[in-house]
Design an enzyme around this catalytic site. Sequence first.
Site, PDB file in Angstrom:
ATOM      1  N   TYR A 117       0.815  -1.219   0.000  1.00  0.00           N
ATOM      2  CA  TYR A 117       0.000   0.000   0.000  1.00  0.00           C
ATOM      3  C   TYR A 117       0.848   1.267   0.000  1.00  0.00           C
ATOM      4  O   TYR A 117       0.460   2.289  -0.574  1.00  0.00           O
ATOM      5  CB  TYR A 117      -0.951  -0.003   1.199  1.00  0.00           C
ATOM      6  CG  TYR A 117      -2.203  -0.806   0.944  1.00  0.00           C
ATOM      7  CD1 TYR A 117      -3.069  -0.482  -0.093  1.00  0.00           C
ATOM      8  CD2 TYR A 117      -2.515  -1.905   1.733  1.00  0.00           C
ATOM      9  CE1 TYR A 117      -4.210  -1.227  -0.339  1.00  0.00           C
ATOM     10  CE2 TYR A 117      -3.661  -2.664   1.500  1.00  0.00           C
ATOM     11  CZ  TYR A 117      -4.504  -2.314   0.462  1.00  0.00           C
ATOM     12  OH  TYR A 117      -5.632  -3.048   0.209  1.00  0.00           O
ATOM     13  N   GLU A 153       1.273 -30.121   9.948  1.00  0.00           N
ATOM     14  CA  GLU A 153       0.735 -29.144   9.004  1.00  0.00           C
ATOM     15  C   GLU A 153      -0.653 -28.666   9.404  1.00  0.00           C
ATOM     16  O   GLU A 153      -1.044 -27.552   9.075  1.00  0.00           O
ATOM     17  CB  GLU A 153       0.687 -29.742   7.592  1.00  0.00           C
ATOM     18  CG  GLU A 153      -0.175 -30.991   7.472  1.00  0.00           C
ATOM     19  CD  GLU A 153      -0.402 -31.441   6.037  1.00  0.00           C
ATOM     20  OE1 GLU A 153      -0.857 -30.609   5.234  1.00  0.00           O
ATOM     21  OE2 GLU A 153      -0.156 -32.604   5.736  1.00  0.00           O
ATOM     22  N   ASP A 209      -0.306 -35.330   6.189  1.00  0.00           N
ATOM     23  CA  ASP A 209      -1.195 -36.266   5.510  1.00  0.00           C
ATOM     24  C   ASP A 209      -0.375 -37.256   4.695  1.00  0.00           C
ATOM     25  O   ASP A 209       0.732 -36.945   4.241  1.00  0.00           O
ATOM     26  CB  ASP A 209      -2.148 -35.520   4.563  1.00  0.00           C
ATOM     27  CG  ASP A 209      -3.256 -34.795   5.297  1.00  0.00           C
ATOM     28  OD1 ASP A 209      -3.630 -35.230   6.403  1.00  0.00           O
ATOM     29  OD2 ASP A 209      -3.757 -33.784   4.760  1.00  0.00           O
TER      30      ASP A 209
END
Length: 362
Positions: free
Chosen positions: A97, A191, A243
């Site tokens: 910005y 995770e 996973d």
Amino acid sequence: MAQKNKSTDKLKELGEKVIRDIDKNRNPGIIVPIRALSNVIFNEKTKTLELGNKTSMRNFFNVAHAKKFLQTIEIASIIKKELLETDKHEHLRGVFYIAKRTIPGTDVNIVDDQTESDKIIEDLEVITGLSREQLHVSANKMGSMIGNIILVDSGDIIDCSKLGKGGYSVPSITDELIFKKINAKYILYMEKSAIFERLNEDKFWYKNNCILVTSQGQTTRGIRRLLQRLSEEENLPIYVLCDGDVYGAYIYSVVKYGSIALAHASERLTIPSVKYVGITMDDVIKYDLKKHLIKLTEQDTDRIKQVSQYDWFKSNKDWQRQFKMMKEFNGKVEIQALATKGVSFISEKYLPEKIKNKDFLD
């Protein structure tokens, strides 16, 4: 203070080089190391990804380069004047910005979206040899930690064993944290925050004398730096829980070897000693989880083929076996599948047994 001066000097050198080009009537240019797979090398000795020697030139009097050249100079100026010289930090979004404005007399913005300024900041890292954190630029906080660790954060003493279900919110910049007292045998990184919450509720960290750390999906730079510091400074083993799929394998490899996108920062982020605790395709058989497999998509299959051929995986027989089993099963499995054996199966049986038996992948 010395580090701040070093960072300021590096950016000053960049500006002075451009001024010398102008004074000598040369096309102002910036040498930028190439950040792409074609310039990433896997160092077999250190077991980390590194950036190669290939570079490109970014010139002002080149239509294809002009805007990026301007962005580089502008954002370097913002970092030097607004952050380093005032000893303040700003978020990636804030830098965007500050830089976003229309060039007078034109309809062209210096930056149009945040991805542009983010990439320039990464360019400045490789140009100067400084990390984003040394440039005083922060990112989103997307991680938590809990366990018997007392640290000092901006002068505040934090006891991470007394922070309820949420744990300590790991900041984006973790270099400035001071480890005051640690009583733990190892660190377990996962995770998924949902698994963190399960293990925290079950007091896994207390019963097994460890520290739990999580992020939401891919590991953030702040988390990776924190884990590296705990490993190197406190000599704590680190185990990764993901996973049972190719994406989990890649997350593990990023913590261990580094990432392609941040190969230039590997020295400050990688942990070659880290081990993968699960979940594996062998666990699918051992704990009878086949009925909980999720069928591979074409994208999954393509990703397995791609990741299995990365230098840091292709010579690893154990991981090649895992990839082969994924294809044979035509499936992947999430950590939450273990909950079908009981809500607290993961904390009461799965993890304690695997860690005790050192049933890891390297």
